[in-house]
Design a protein around this motif. Structure first.
Motif, PDB file in Angstrom:
ATOM      1  N   GLY A 174       3.522   3.442 -19.194  1.00  0.00           N
ATOM      2  CA  GLY A 174       2.441   3.346 -20.162  1.00  0.00           C
ATOM      3  C   GLY A 174       1.477   4.524 -20.102  1.00  0.00           C
ATOM      4  N   ASP A 175       0.255   4.282 -20.582  1.00  0.00           N
ATOM      5  CA  ASP A 175      -0.752   5.333 -20.711  1.00  0.00           C
ATOM      6  C   ASP A 175      -1.830   5.197 -19.644  1.00  0.00           C
ATOM      7  N   ILE A 176      -2.663   6.226 -19.526  1.00  0.00           N
ATOM      8  CA  ILE A 176      -3.866   6.149 -18.698  1.00  0.00           C
ATOM      9  C   ILE A 176      -4.863   5.232 -19.402  1.00  0.00           C
ATOM     10  N   ILE A 177      -5.470   4.324 -18.646  1.00  0.00           N
ATOM     11  CA  ILE A 177      -6.346   3.301 -19.220  1.00  0.00           C
ATOM     12  C   ILE A 177      -7.754   3.462 -18.654  1.00  0.00           C
ATOM     13  N   GLN A 178      -8.763   3.370 -19.524  1.00  0.00           N
ATOM     14  CA  GLN A 178     -10.158   3.391 -19.089  1.00  0.00           C
ATOM     15  C   GLN A 178     -10.577   1.988 -18.660  1.00  0.00           C
ATOM     16  N   VAL A 179     -11.207   1.881 -17.499  1.00  0.00           N
ATOM     17  CA  VAL A 179     -11.624   0.592 -16.952  1.00  0.00           C
ATOM     18  C   VAL A 179     -13.088   0.693 -16.543  1.00  0.00           C
ATOM     19  N   TYR A 180     -13.882  -0.308 -16.917  1.00  0.00           N
ATOM     20  CA  TYR A 180     -15.309  -0.284 -16.610  1.00  0.00           C
ATOM     21  C   TYR A 180     -15.662  -1.268 -15.486  1.00  0.00           C
ATOM     22  N   ASP A 181     -14.649  -1.734 -14.784  1.00  0.00           N
ATOM     23  CA  ASP A 181     -14.835  -2.635 -13.651  1.00  0.00           C
ATOM     24  C   ASP A 181     -14.089  -2.046 -12.465  1.00  0.00           C
ATOM     25  N   THR A 182     -14.076  -2.744 -11.340  1.00  0.00           N
ATOM     26  CA  THR A 182     -13.353  -2.256 -10.168  1.00  0.00           C
ATOM     27  C   THR A 182     -12.073  -3.057  -9.952  1.00  0.00           C
ATOM     28  N   THR A 183     -11.521  -3.589 -11.020  1.00  0.00           N
ATOM     29  CA  THR A 183     -10.243  -4.291 -10.968  1.00  0.00           C
ATOM     30  C   THR A 183      -9.564  -4.200 -12.320  1.00  0.00           C
ATOM     31  N   PHE A 184      -8.237  -4.235 -12.303  1.00  0.00           N
ATOM     32  CA  PHE A 184      -7.481  -4.219 -13.560  1.00  0.00           C
ATOM     33  C   PHE A 184      -6.191  -5.003 -13.366  1.00  0.00           C
ATOM     34  N   ASN A 185      -5.844  -5.830 -14.370  1.00  0.00           N
ATOM     35  CA  ASN A 185      -4.640  -6.644 -14.308  1.00  0.00           C
ATOM     36  C   ASN A 185      -3.488  -5.909 -14.987  1.00  0.00           C
ATOM     37  N   PHE A 186      -2.489  -5.519 -14.201  1.00  0.00           N
ATOM     38  CA  PHE A 186      -1.328  -4.787 -14.707  1.00  0.00           C
ATOM     39  C   PHE A 186      -0.165  -5.707 -15.079  1.00  0.00           C
ATOM     40  N   ALA A 187      -0.371  -7.021 -15.025  1.00  0.00           N
ATOM     41  CA  ALA A 187       0.740  -7.960 -15.151  1.00  0.00           C
ATOM     42  C   ALA A 187       1.579  -7.739 -16.402  1.00  0.00           C
ATOM     43  N   ASN A 188       0.944  -7.483 -17.526  1.00  0.00           N
ATOM     44  CA  ASN A 188       1.702  -7.306 -18.768  1.00  0.00           C
ATOM     45  C   ASN A 188       2.484  -6.003 -18.799  1.00  0.00           C
ATOM     46  N   MET A 189       2.190  -5.104 -17.851  1.00  0.00           N
ATOM     47  CA  MET A 189       2.898  -3.827 -17.799  1.00  0.00           C
ATOM     48  C   MET A 189       4.055  -3.861 -16.801  1.00  0.00           C
TER      49      MET A 189
END
Length: 328
Positions: A174-189
């Motif tokens: 996928g692509d580089i993603i901007q995140v405004y928190d200190t966690t990100f859910n990659f499950a769908n990827m």
């Protein structure tokens, strides 16, 4: 005619007399501030200060700092900018708003502009901090998986946001993603088995062109059982219709809802760089050969992903495009 001249002369004399009777404008009684000296110092985030991440000290007791504000950053910003509001003490006023009236030091301070207000009792000066240490993009730490599909990392206090990317083996998914928190859910990827890691970097809030180096998590091996768990607990995003998008699981099997609310059926669809085949009812095919409309056979594995450069469980070879090559 003589009477008219006499009247005119009389009116002119009266006017002149009235003019001389007007008192002269009051002289400025306040003392002029000829020079404004300011020293800028970056401070640690934990220090108590009303000015955020920079302190401003004055070179004279005749004026004081009322407020310090960082101006908004843009992707094209080369230096952070600070707006400093100064007030003169009683019986003083600022003499000029020109560059020559300001003596700036610390953090590479450089004059941008200034404006006088409130009868010159206030001056607002904008300064570039060309060597501001707070403009460095600090490296995130504690970059870890939660082993349910989400990645976490430590907070960077001067980050505007973070950028994250997912990797399967050495390939970016996928692509580089901007995140405004200190966690990100990659499950769908995470759509097939393999060794996954994610990377994160911080983007400085004062100069968003300043980014830290990428920091990687440890590798996480996702097998078929783990993949089923991840899909079943994936957090989906919402499309225009309000319905969740991404992988869906019901009593029949897996299917995929597109962003516009539609779903693939009786066709192939590429999702995060991986090809899947969906049967006429819209469910993902697994562990089977698929005859494509191009006349070639393709094989999809237990996670639904099309195989490439591999030998299938029944002993047949598929090439880099996934096409069965008889005799190999």
């Amino acid at each position: 005619m003589k009477a008219w001249k006499k009247l005119t002369a009389w009116l002119l004399a009266a006017a002149l007399a009235g003019f001389t009777a007007v008192p002269a404008m009051a002289a400025e009684e306040r003392t002029k501030i000829e020079k404004v000296g300011l020293t800028f110092t970056a401070v640690d985030y934990g220090d108590e200060t009303s000015y955020g991440e920079v302190e401003v000290d004055t070179a004279s007791a005749n004026y004081y700092v009322d407020d310090v504000e960082f101006l908004s950053s843009t992707s094209g910003s080369k230096y952070p900018r600070v707006k400093v509001t100064l007030y003169a003490e009683d019986d003083y006023y600022f003499g000029s708003n020109s560059k020559s009236a300001f003596e700036l030091s610390g953090e590479g301070a450089y004059f941008s502009s200034a404006s006088l207000r409130d009868s010159r009792s206030c001056v607002v000066v904008t300064v570039q901090l060309r060597d501001y240490s707070g403009a460095e993009a600090d490296v995130p730490e504690d970059v870890e998986w939660d082993y349910e599909g989400s990645g976490t990392w430590s907070e960077i206090y001067n980050a505007a946001y973070y950028e994250v990317r997912l990797k399967r083996g050495s390939s970016v998914v996928g692509d580089i993603i901007q995140v405004y928190d200190t966690t990100f859910n990659f499950a769908n990827m995470i759509t097939q088995t393999g060794n996954y890691s994610f990377q994160v970097r911080s983007v400085n809030q004062y100069v968003t062109s300043n980014k830290s180096k990428w920091v990687s998590s440890e590798r996480w091996t996702v097998d078929s059982e783990t993949l089923d768990y991840i899909r079943g607990n994936a957090v989906s995003t919402s499309g225009p219709s309000g319905a969740t998008t991404g992988w869906q699981l019901d009593s029949v099997g897996y299917w995929y809802r597109n962003y516009d609310g539609t779903y693939p059926a009786a066709c192939w669809q590429q999702i995060n760089g991986v090809w899947y085949y969906f049967n006429p009812n819209g469910y993902m095919a697994a562990n089977q050969w698929i005859l494509h409309s191009d006349g070639n056979y393709y094989y999809v594995g237990p996670d639904g992903a099309m195989w490439t450069n591999a030998r299938t469980p029944d002993g047949y070879y598929v090439d880099a495009s996934g096409i069965w090559r008889p005799g190999l």
